[in-house]
Design a protein around this motif. Sequence first.
Motif, PDB file in Angstrom:
ATOM      1  N   LEU A  11       0.848  -1.190   0.000  1.00  0.00           N
ATOM      2  CA  LEU A  11       0.000   0.000   0.000  1.00  0.00           C
ATOM      3  C   LEU A  11       0.882   1.238   0.000  1.00  0.00           C
ATOM      4  O   LEU A  11       1.904   1.263   0.695  1.00  0.00           O
ATOM      5  N   ALA A  12       0.480   2.255  -0.761  1.00  0.00           N
ATOM      6  CA  ALA A  12       1.229   3.506  -0.772  1.00  0.00           C
ATOM      7  C   ALA A  12       0.282   4.690  -0.914  1.00  0.00           C
ATOM      8  O   ALA A  12      -0.558   4.700  -1.811  1.00  0.00           O
ATOM      9  N   GLY A  13       0.399   5.633   0.020  1.00  0.00           N
ATOM     10  CA  GLY A  13      -0.371   6.875  -0.083  1.00  0.00           C
ATOM     11  C   GLY A  13      -1.881   6.681  -0.047  1.00  0.00           C
ATOM     12  O   GLY A  13      -2.631   7.475  -0.612  1.00  0.00           O
ATOM     13  N   VAL A  14      -2.327   5.615   0.625  1.00  0.00           N
ATOM     14  CA  VAL A  14      -3.761   5.305   0.605  1.00  0.00           C
ATOM     15  C   VAL A  14      -4.526   6.192   1.587  1.00  0.00           C
ATOM     16  O   VAL A  14      -4.129   6.339   2.747  1.00  0.00           O
ATOM     17  N   SER A  15      -5.600   6.801   1.106  1.00  0.00           N
ATOM     18  CA  SER A  15      -6.411   7.582   2.032  1.00  0.00           C
ATOM     19  C   SER A  15      -7.892   7.359   1.794  1.00  0.00           C
ATOM     20  O   SER A  15      -8.320   6.939   0.714  1.00  0.00           O
ATOM     21  N   LYS A  16      -8.653   7.614   2.843  1.00  0.00           N
ATOM     22  CA  LYS A  16     -10.093   7.368   2.783  1.00  0.00           C
ATOM     23  C   LYS A  16     -10.838   8.408   3.610  1.00  0.00           C
ATOM     24  O   LYS A  16     -10.487   8.663   4.759  1.00  0.00           O
ATOM     25  N   THR A  17     -11.833   9.014   3.000  1.00  0.00           N
ATOM     26  CA  THR A  17     -12.717   9.942   3.704  1.00  0.00           C
ATOM     27  C   THR A  17     -14.150   9.570   3.339  1.00  0.00           C
ATOM     28  O   THR A  17     -14.447   9.343   2.167  1.00  0.00           O
ATOM     29  N   PHE A  18     -14.988   9.460   4.320  1.00  0.00           N
ATOM     30  CA  PHE A  18     -16.409   9.262   4.028  1.00  0.00           C
ATOM     31  C   PHE A  18     -17.094  10.612   3.923  1.00  0.00           C
ATOM     32  O   PHE A  18     -16.839  11.496   4.740  1.00  0.00           O
ATOM     33  N   VAL A  19     -17.959  10.768   2.909  1.00  0.00           N
ATOM     34  CA  VAL A  19     -18.768  11.974   2.808  1.00  0.00           C
ATOM     35  C   VAL A  19     -20.213  11.567   3.076  1.00  0.00           C
ATOM     36  O   VAL A  19     -20.782  10.749   2.343  1.00  0.00           O
ATOM     37  N   MET A  20     -20.791  12.077   4.143  1.00  0.00           N
ATOM     38  CA  MET A  20     -22.129  11.660   4.548  1.00  0.00           C
ATOM     39  C   MET A  20     -23.155  12.659   4.024  1.00  0.00           C
ATOM     40  O   MET A  20     -23.391  13.696   4.629  1.00  0.00           O
ATOM     41  N   HIS A  21     -23.756  12.286   2.877  1.00  0.00           N
ATOM     42  CA  HIS A  21     -24.710  13.214   2.265  1.00  0.00           C
ATOM     43  C   HIS A  21     -25.979  13.364   3.089  1.00  0.00           C
ATOM     44  O   HIS A  21     -26.662  14.363   3.002  1.00  0.00           O
ATOM     45  N   MET A  22     -26.299  12.330   3.877  1.00  0.00           N
ATOM     46  CA  MET A  22     -27.518  12.406   4.686  1.00  0.00           C
ATOM     47  C   MET A  22     -27.347  13.372   5.848  1.00  0.00           C
ATOM     48  O   MET A  22     -28.306  13.781   6.463  1.00  0.00           O
ATOM     49  N   GLN A  23     -26.080  13.666   6.185  1.00  0.00           N
ATOM     50  CA  GLN A  23     -25.815  14.600   7.275  1.00  0.00           C
ATOM     51  C   GLN A  23     -25.230  15.901   6.713  1.00  0.00           C
ATOM     52  O   GLN A  23     -24.250  16.433   7.233  1.00  0.00           O
ATOM     53  N   GLY A  24     -25.833  16.388   5.642  1.00  0.00           N
ATOM     54  CA  GLY A  24     -25.423  17.667   5.074  1.00  0.00           C
ATOM     55  C   GLY A  24     -24.027  17.663   4.478  1.00  0.00           C
ATOM     56  O   GLY A  24     -23.367  18.696   4.430  1.00  0.00           O
ATOM     57  N   GLY A  25     -23.560  16.502   4.035  1.00  0.00           N
ATOM     58  CA  GLY A  25     -22.276  16.448   3.343  1.00  0.00           C
ATOM     59  C   GLY A  25     -21.071  16.504   4.261  1.00  0.00           C
ATOM     60  O   GLY A  25     -19.969  16.833   3.825  1.00  0.00           O
ATOM     61  N   VAL A  26     -21.273  16.149   5.536  1.00  0.00           N
ATOM     62  CA  VAL A  26     -20.152  16.211   6.467  1.00  0.00           C
ATOM     63  C   VAL A  26     -19.069  15.208   6.045  1.00  0.00           C
ATOM     64  O   VAL A  26     -19.365  14.120   5.565  1.00  0.00           O
ATOM     65  N   ARG A  27     -17.812  15.614   6.159  1.00  0.00           N
ATOM     66  CA  ARG A  27     -16.704  14.749   5.751  1.00  0.00           C
ATOM     67  C   ARG A  27     -16.076  14.082   6.961  1.00  0.00           C
ATOM     68  O   ARG A  27     -15.762  14.748   7.947  1.00  0.00           O
ATOM     69  N   LEU A  28     -15.937  12.767   6.888  1.00  0.00           N
ATOM     70  CA  LEU A  28     -15.317  12.019   7.974  1.00  0.00           C
ATOM     71  C   LEU A  28     -14.015  11.399   7.482  1.00  0.00           C
ATOM     72  O   LEU A  28     -14.022  10.353   6.856  1.00  0.00           O
ATOM     73  N   PRO A  29     -12.892  12.091   7.738  1.00  0.00           N
ATOM     74  CA  PRO A  29     -11.621  11.505   7.312  1.00  0.00           C
ATOM     75  C   PRO A  29     -11.314  10.274   8.159  1.00  0.00           C
ATOM     76  O   PRO A  29     -11.521  10.291   9.374  1.00  0.00           O
ATOM     77  N   VAL A  30     -10.855   9.204   7.521  1.00  0.00           N
ATOM     78  CA  VAL A  30     -10.576   7.975   8.271  1.00  0.00           C
ATOM     79  C   VAL A  30      -9.075   7.760   8.393  1.00  0.00           C
ATOM     80  O   VAL A  30      -8.531   7.706   9.489  1.00  0.00           O
ATOM     81  N   VAL A  31      -8.404   7.624   7.242  1.00  0.00           N
ATOM     82  CA  VAL A  31      -6.955   7.441   7.248  1.00  0.00           C
ATOM     83  C   VAL A  31      -6.356   8.204   6.072  1.00  0.00           C
ATOM     84  O   VAL A  31      -7.061   8.524   5.115  1.00  0.00           O
ATOM     85  N   ALA A  32      -5.066   8.505   6.174  1.00  0.00           N
ATOM     86  CA  ALA A  32      -4.365   9.137   5.052  1.00  0.00           C
ATOM     87  C   ALA A  32      -2.921   8.642   5.051  1.00  0.00           C
ATOM     88  O   ALA A  32      -2.363   8.325   6.102  1.00  0.00           O
ATOM     89  N   GLY A  33      -2.355   8.560   3.859  1.00  0.00           N
ATOM     90  CA  GLY A  33      -0.944   8.178   3.728  1.00  0.00           C
ATOM     91  C   GLY A  33      -0.627   6.779   4.249  1.00  0.00           C
ATOM     92  O   GLY A  33       0.454   6.538   4.789  1.00  0.00           O
ATOM     93  N   VAL A  34      -1.561   5.868   4.100  1.00  0.00           N
ATOM     94  CA  VAL A  34      -1.301   4.501   4.573  1.00  0.00           C
ATOM     95  C   VAL A  34      -0.233   3.860   3.703  1.00  0.00           C
ATOM     96  O   VAL A  34      -0.323   3.871   2.477  1.00  0.00           O
ATOM     97  N   GLU A  35       0.763   3.307   4.350  1.00  0.00           N
ATOM     98  CA  GLU A  35       1.933   2.824   3.638  1.00  0.00           C
ATOM     99  C   GLU A  35       2.480   1.605   4.365  1.00  0.00           C
ATOM    100  O   GLU A  35       2.947   1.720   5.493  1.00  0.00           O
ATOM    101  N   PHE A  36       2.346   0.441   3.795  1.00  0.00           N
ATOM    102  CA  PHE A  36       3.055  -0.717   4.337  1.00  0.00           C
ATOM    103  C   PHE A  36       3.048  -1.833   3.293  1.00  0.00           C
ATOM    104  O   PHE A  36       2.297  -1.770   2.322  1.00  0.00           O
ATOM    105  N   ALA A  37       3.893  -2.813   3.513  1.00  0.00           N
ATOM    106  CA  ALA A  37       3.966  -3.939   2.583  1.00  0.00           C
ATOM    107  C   ALA A  37       3.980  -5.225   3.395  1.00  0.00           C
ATOM    108  O   ALA A  37       4.394  -5.246   4.552  1.00  0.00           O
ATOM    109  N   VAL A  38       3.487  -6.285   2.781  1.00  0.00           N
ATOM    110  CA  VAL A  38       3.461  -7.583   3.449  1.00  0.00           C
ATOM    111  C   VAL A  38       4.107  -8.604   2.528  1.00  0.00           C
ATOM    112  O   VAL A  38       3.806  -8.653   1.336  1.00  0.00           O
TER     113      VAL A  38
END
Lengths: 232, 269
Positions: free
Chosen positions: A7-34
């Motif tokens: 994984l490199a530079g992985v990011s995720k944000t949820f945008v909740m349209h039911m709650q007026g478009g509020v943005r919920l950032p979860v993770v950013a810059g996820v980087e690891f290898a297995v």
Amino acid sequence: MSTVLELAGVSKTFVMHMQGGVRLPVVAGVEFAVRQGECVVLAGRSGAGKSSILKMIFGTYRCDAGSILVRQRDGAIDIAAAEPRQILALRRHTLGYVSQFLRAVPRVAAIDVVAEPLVITGVPRPQARQQAADLLRRLNIPDRLWPLPPATFSGGEQQRVNIARGFLSDLPLLLLDEPTASLDAGNGAVVVDLISEKKRRGVAVVAIVHDDDIRSSIADRVIDVARFATAA
Amino acid sequence: MLDQATPRTNPDADRPLLVAEGLSKWYGGRLGCRDASFALYEGEVIAVVGESGSGKSTLLQLLSTQLEPSCGRVLYRMRDGATRDLASLGEAERRFLFRTDWGYVHQDPALGLRMTVSAGANVGERLMSVGWRHYGRIRQAAGEWLGRVEIDEDRIDDAPSTYSGGMRQRLQIARNLVTSPRLIFMDEPTGGLDVSVQARLLDLLRGLVAELSLAAVIVTHDLAVARLLSHRIIVMKDGEIVETGLADQVLDDPREAYTQLLVSSILPP
């Protein structure tokens, strides 16, 4: 040992349209290898994004940025950019996901629920059932339950059926989302053995486990996902 | 570092079975469906979800050439490997496709069955239309298919008008599958059935689709049906496709406002 997942530079944000478009950032810059035969455990408080990372690797959650490379038989594929049918093929032959919850299919016998991942890759049903039976026995599911649909089983039994299903096939990359949660010590130990066997056969594992004993007996490396927390 | 490579796949599996290109349909001034484009591959099941009036049934009828598009086209890879624009097929070719390579399961089984002739004849008729003539063999094949859809063989001579709703729907499925189609269209196949009857039908469909490696386009307003049966989901609203993706992706990580509304409107059991 070669890299199976990166994984490199992985990011995720949820945008909740039911709650007026509020943005919920979860993770950013996820980087690891297995690597092959390695078990990486994701750690961090609940809500830190551990499950979201696993779900992005499996393709259930879309990722907003970065790349998730998975090695398969003929080259690597970037899940973050893959077509749905490429992800489906990957799930058939390369990538497995085991959660603590069984998604019950009405009317299908427990033994066939477990055998299914082998059957869809072309293993003859009698042989797939034989392997399923061996695994169900190891996980202490009494054989009188095998012909019954698991919808009516207890929570612990359903969980073990799900583990059997997830561990049956020979996929080179396994994602485990708290597979041992709420299992008794005996069955927890069986799962630890199953994970160790997978590792010996070169399977790469990414796991979320809360139990400290289980974690220390399976983990080659622990990654604290707090380091991928978003600034917000 | 992992090198990215294009996976090698068998060339035929890599070619779509059906392609919709910019399909639009206007009913006079009213929009039925606008600019729908997607590709369907062999063995792949797509669910088209949305509420009534979203255009999902219009899309199904356009794909299955029961409606003529206002613009856009549908391409289909025929059994001989040639990809054809469905609008260019003659009436006879189109009918042949419908009788052999395609199935169409209506929500109301009465539309897909002949209610006053026997169950066996309903299934056998499809075989006769593709040239089967031997009565004994037709009856045997019909009997086998009734068994696969869990209808007792001793009901083979009864007319579907004497069947329950669930049995009628299973009979309609047998009638459609007996000619080994590669593609099946389904319009709310479980609509109007009791939940227990619905579960049995879903399980049966799921098994058959996997076993026969059928491609399918299933129109449903029921997201649970879509999750159980489909690989991919297309979400429609006001005649347009608003979101597409893997079934679990669309249901567990819905991106568009409308899809989030749909998913959050599911009643827990």
